[in-house]
Design a protein around this motif. Structure first.
Motif, PDB file in Angstrom:
ATOM      1  N   GLY A 375       0.775  -1.227   0.000  1.00 45.93           N
ATOM      2  CA  GLY A 375       0.000   0.000   0.000  1.00 45.93           C
ATOM      3  C   GLY A 375       0.809   1.281   0.000  1.00 45.93           C
ATOM      4  O   GLY A 375       0.255   2.369   0.076  1.00 45.93           O
ATOM      5  N   TRP A 376       2.143   1.162  -0.070  1.00 42.64           N
ATOM      6  CA  TRP A 376       2.985   2.359  -0.011  1.00 42.64           C
ATOM      7  C   TRP A 376       3.036   3.098  -1.343  1.00 42.64           C
ATOM      8  O   TRP A 376       3.056   2.477  -2.411  1.00 42.64           O
ATOM      9  N   ALA A 377       3.099   4.423  -1.254  1.00 43.16           N
ATOM     10  CA  ALA A 377       3.462   5.226  -2.414  1.00 43.16           C
ATOM     11  C   ALA A 377       4.971   5.094  -2.592  1.00 43.16           C
ATOM     12  O   ALA A 377       5.710   5.112  -1.602  1.00 43.16           O
ATOM     13  N   THR A 378       5.435   4.959  -3.843  1.00 40.61           N
ATOM     14  CA  THR A 378       6.868   4.768  -4.083  1.00 40.61           C
ATOM     15  C   THR A 378       7.327   5.704  -5.198  1.00 40.61           C
ATOM     16  O   THR A 378       6.613   5.905  -6.182  1.00 40.61           O
ATOM     17  N   ALA A 379       8.508   6.275  -5.027  1.00 38.28           N
ATOM     18  CA  ALA A 379       9.049   7.150  -6.079  1.00 38.28           C
ATOM     19  C   ALA A 379      10.560   7.049  -6.119  1.00 38.28           C
ATOM     20  O   ALA A 379      11.222   6.932  -5.086  1.00 38.28           O
ATOM     21  N   PHE A 380      11.099   7.079  -7.325  1.00 33.87           N
ATOM     22  CA  PHE A 380      12.545   7.116  -7.548  1.00 33.87           C
ATOM     23  C   PHE A 380      12.813   8.343  -8.417  1.00 33.87           C
ATOM     24  O   PHE A 380      12.359   8.422  -9.552  1.00 33.87           O
ATOM     25  N   LEU A 381      13.514   9.311  -7.842  1.00 34.11           N
ATOM     26  CA  LEU A 381      13.881  10.512  -8.585  1.00 34.11           C
ATOM     27  C   LEU A 381      15.351  10.360  -8.952  1.00 34.11           C
ATOM     28  O   LEU A 381      16.214  10.414  -8.078  1.00 34.11           O
ATOM     29  N   SER A 382      15.630  10.131 -10.222  1.00 33.78           N
ATOM     30  CA  SER A 382      16.984   9.753 -10.615  1.00 33.78           C
ATOM     31  C   SER A 382      17.567  10.735 -11.615  1.00 33.78           C
ATOM     32  O   SER A 382      16.841  11.542 -12.204  1.00 33.78           O
ATOM     33  N   MET A 430      13.259   7.123  -3.160  1.00 29.68           N
ATOM     34  CA  MET A 430      14.681   6.962  -3.441  1.00 29.68           C
ATOM     35  C   MET A 430      15.109   8.205  -4.205  1.00 29.68           C
ATOM     36  O   MET A 430      14.541   8.520  -5.246  1.00 29.68           O
ATOM     37  N   LEU A 431      16.087   8.906  -3.640  1.00 27.31           N
ATOM     38  CA  LEU A 431      16.484  10.196  -4.190  1.00 27.31           C
ATOM     39  C   LEU A 431      17.954  10.136  -4.589  1.00 27.31           C
ATOM     40  O   LEU A 431      18.824   9.889  -3.749  1.00 27.31           O
TER      41      LEU A 431
END
Ligand code: ZN
Length: 819
Positions: A375-382, A430-431
């Protein structure tokens, strides 16, 4: 705080597991799915430039016309088109224009503005240059070829008749990329219908971003809009809303489902075509049921590209490059002996995200998927081409955004904005920071914090690896120090930006700071990364603040393999599939597996295969048949190899460290190929062959076919002309000593075979064992059989490819590959 609000918080905490449901990650809840049947847009071999066109320049009788880019390539640099991209002009008779076509030549930049019949492109636009007398481009006069983009367009057109149920689900529950952003969601090209059967938690809000995707390749038709309708059924059917969708427009859905709380309902999402269904690519990004939480959990991985530990004060650097991180890390677990699995970005990052050896990338569970399923929102800004969709790095994230070399300020702005917009649900970010990677482009005021005047042989502050190489001997100690000083200035810049992010996070946020690899500053007469397995490239910072990890400094042997298992353990999620270990077992001393642990690594980007393992304060590295062991306690710079190590024992340790058996075998090398004829060799090992395989080929120099027929191995190198053929290893069934006297090598010479002759090539190091045994020559080619050490690949595992035709120009512009 009164009792009542404590009770309310307790309730929220208790319901945390069920608080959010991401519908696109729960195929079991998708009880009905119908997708449109039949091809609708028709196959195309080129994308038409349909206009409208506008004039952007007129120079010397030639006009430059511009229109929207007809095929969405993923290219970042545009100095030349990818291999599969071209532009043609229709020049047939009026009745049948496309009967004849003429290719245009690609010429970039204003200096080509007077060259008629040339073209150039950018991420958004296509430009063609025509004589003024030719007038404006006609409708459908130009078409762009792009095999990759047209393939992506075909994949959006389901032609779903006969799709199996699992195929349909895979096509509907997927990631799509628009511009630099990839999102996971539900793809419902109109007309389609999806029904989710789900028990609604208290206070649930249905959220999603509904869009009509732009086509991957333009054709004569375009979407005339589509409809989306959401209904809820619990005996009676209630329509929650109906939206008209238009290209490039986003509808942010927020539908209150409170009246149905606690009930099991059918949520029905229906799409309908406008006048016709052409290009009605309806996509719902991240459809989810969110029960807003007061204080949802936060997991932030701060990924510093190219940061070597000994330039950080937490790891003993005398310069205070990172004051914020130094203070922050006093409340964190600092792992002082952490190593990466490879000296470059792609394999290292794949391991960070899975806790598995890079070769297991395609099958190992990934952090972003595991958390999204919960249920988590996930983001990778690469910000690195190796972290883009071209290398599968966008897969599985709710949101993945890949910019080209963003500055730290942009990354932190985007991170804080994303966290704010997910303030009421669990969020994993993830940043990635690219600032310590060449070319340096920190803000001006950071350029002189540590560095003096720029040496005259660098044309600009943003010098490239090739500028350093071509400076050659002029570089000197002062030039080298200038490069180090600029690097340190970039670390300070990252640190200043990170202070904004770190101070915005609550104390109970889980935060990890890691790097994918370090950077060589001439420690072993080389520069940059990707090329060796020395500690300036392998040692990485691993600093984690999480419940269950007592702050302090820990000198146990740690690998990047351990990151994912540690983060999952902190969230109480199982990670038994990982190759790494949860570091909680090191910090509390409960896990005996940290005693005598072997940390394996290898997989360079450039050159021949290299493998190594660190254990018990010593380190073993093998490449090109040479094996060396260093005592890190007395020789941390890895300059003097130990005189007489027990190499057999080290080969076993290497196998332990990389998770598959390693040993000595025959190593075959071939000379550079010229011309298109393959090089074919045969190796006979009368005592038997255990395995035969080619070394990794991250830069895709060409395929190697290997056939094993009992005791005979036939090797066919189909290497690109001018490239060095990959090494091939033939592992004997029994010991190498037993196999060596009888081994035979032959090289194909037209219809004949040239016999391998004994050679005694000594290693250049005095006292080293001979590494080459036989050599065969024919037709200007040489194949040599020697001795080498390698882990045996598992047939089910993939090697890492660092080459992608679509972005090969980008890799070249960034200095990763050379033409
Ligand atoms: Zn990197």
């Amino acid at each position: 705080v009164d009792l009542l609000s404590i009770a309310a918080l307790g309730l929220l905490a208790g319901s945390a597991q069920a608080a959010s449901v991401r519908l696109d990650r729960q195929p079991a809840l998708l009880t009905e799915l119908s997708l449109p049947s039949g091809e609708r847009n028709g196959p195309a071999d080129r994308a038409l430039a349909t206009g409208p066109w506008r004039v952007v320049a007129t120079v010397g009788g030639v006009r430059t016309w511009e229109t929207a880019l007809p095929a969405r390539t993923r290219t970042l640099f545009f100095h030349r088109p990818p291999g599969d991209v071209d532009l043609v002009r229709a020049v047939g008779p009026k009745a049948d224009r496309w009967a004849r076509t003429r290719p245009l030549s690609h010429r970039q930049g204003i200096e080509s503005a007077d060259r008629a019949d040339t073209w150039e492109f950018s991420s958004q636009s296509l430009r063609v240059r025509r004589k003024i007398a030719d007038g404006p481009p006609g409708v459908d006069e130009y078409a762009m070829g792009s095999t990759v983009a047209l393939g992506r367009e075909a994949a959006l057109n389901l032609g779903s008749a006969g799709l199996s149920d699992s195929d349909a689900r895979r096509l509907a529950l997927r990631s799509v990329q628009v511009d630099d952003t990839t999102r996971h969601g539900l793809y419902l090209p109109a007309p389609a219908r999806a029904v989710f059967e789900v028990r609604l938690p208290e206070g649930a809000v249905l959220q999603a971003d509904a869009t009509l995707l732009p086509p991957e390749a333009l054709s004569a038709t375009s979407s005339d809009g589509a409809w989306l309708q959401v209904d809820i059924e619990d005996g009676v059917t209630t329509t929650l809303g109906r939206w008209a969708l238009n290209p490039r427009q986003k509808e942010a859905l927020r539908l209150d489902l409170t009246p149905w709380a606690g009930k099991t309902v059918r949520l029905q999402l229906t799409t309908e075509a406008g006048q016709d269904g052409a290009h009605d690519y309806v996509f719902l990004a991240e459809p989810r049921l969110v029960t807003p939480e007061q204080k949802p959990p936060r997991l932030v991985v701060i990924f510093l590209d190219t940061v070597r530990v000994d330039h950080l004060p937490m790891y003993g650097y005398e310069r205070n490059t990172t004051p914020t991180l130094q203070t922050w890390s006093q409340g964190a677990a600092v792992f002082t002996e952490a190593r990466s699995v490879a000296p470059w970005t792609l394999p290292s990052t794949r391991t960070m995200l899975t806790g598995a050896q890079p070769e297991r990338w395609s099958t190992a569970p990934r952090l972003q998927n595991l958390l999204a399923q919960k249920g988590w929102a996930t983001a990778f800004l690469s910000g690195n081409v190796y972290l883009s969709s071209n290398f599968e790095m966008s897969q599985g994230w709710g949101t993945h955004r890949s910019l080209n070399w963003p500055r730290a300020q942009i990354q932190v702005d985007r991170a804080m904005s994303w966290l704010r917009s997910h303030a009421d649900e669990p969020a994993f970010l993830m940043l990635h920071f690219m600032d310590a990677h060449l070319p340096y482009h920190e803000p001006i005021r950071y350029r002189s914090i540590f560095a003096g005047k720029r040496p005259e042989y660098f044309d600009s502050d943003g010098f490239l690896r090739s500028d350093i190489t071509s400076a050659g001997k002029r570089l000197g100690d002062a030039g080298k120090q200038y490069v180090r000083d600029r690097y340190d200035g970039n670390l300070r810049y990252i640190d200043d930006q990170l202070s904004r992010l770190l101070s915005s996070l609550d104390d109970d946020a889980i935060v990890a700071i890691v790097a994918d690899h370090g950077e060589e500053f001439w420690d072993h007469d080389g520069f940059e990364h990707g090329h060796t397995l020395y500690d300036e490239l392998l040692r990485v910072p691993v600093i984690i603040r999480a419940p269950g990890l007592a702050p302090g400094r820990y000198d146990g042997a740690v690998s990047l393999l351990d990151l994912a298992p540690t983060l999952l353990k902190a969230l109480d999620i199982d990670s038994t599939d990982a190759d790494g270990l949860p570091l909680q077992g090191l910090t509390d001393g409960s896990d005996p597996r940290f005693q005598g642990r072997k940390i394996g690594f290898g997989r360079p980007l450039y050159g021949e295969a290299q493998w190594g393992v660190a254990a018990g304060g010593e380190k073993y590295i093998t490449s090109e048949g040479i094996e060396r062991v260093f005592d890190l306690s007395t020789d941390p710079g890895e300059l003097d190899k130990l005189p007489d190590p027990d190499l057999n024992a080290w080969r076993f340790r290497l196998g332990d460290g990389v998770g598959r058996p390693a040993g000595q075998g025959f190593r075959l090398t071939a000379s550079k190929a010229s011309g298109s004829q393959p090089t074919v060799a045969q190796v006979t090992v009368p005592s038997g062959v255990l395995a035969a395989f080619a070394a990794d080929d991250p830069l895709e120099t060409g395929p190697v076919d290997i056939e094993v027929d009992d005791t005979v191995v036939t090797i066919t190198w189909r290497t690109r002309s001018g490239s060095t053929p990959r090494e091939v290893f033939v592992m004997p069934k029994f010991s190498l000593d037993q196999a060596t006297p009888d081994v035979d090598l032959q090289l194909q010479d037209g219809a004949l075979w040239a016999e391998g002759q004994p050679v005694r090539t000594m290693s250049s190091r005095p006292g080293a064992r001979p590494t080459n045994l036989l050599s065969a020559r024919a037709d200007g080619r040489t194949v040599t059989l020697g001795v080498g050490v390698a882990p045996i690949p598992d047939a089910s595992q993939a090697s890492t490819s660092g080459y992608d035709a679509e972005v090969s120009g980008d890799l070249e512009a960034l200095g990763y590959i050379e033409r």
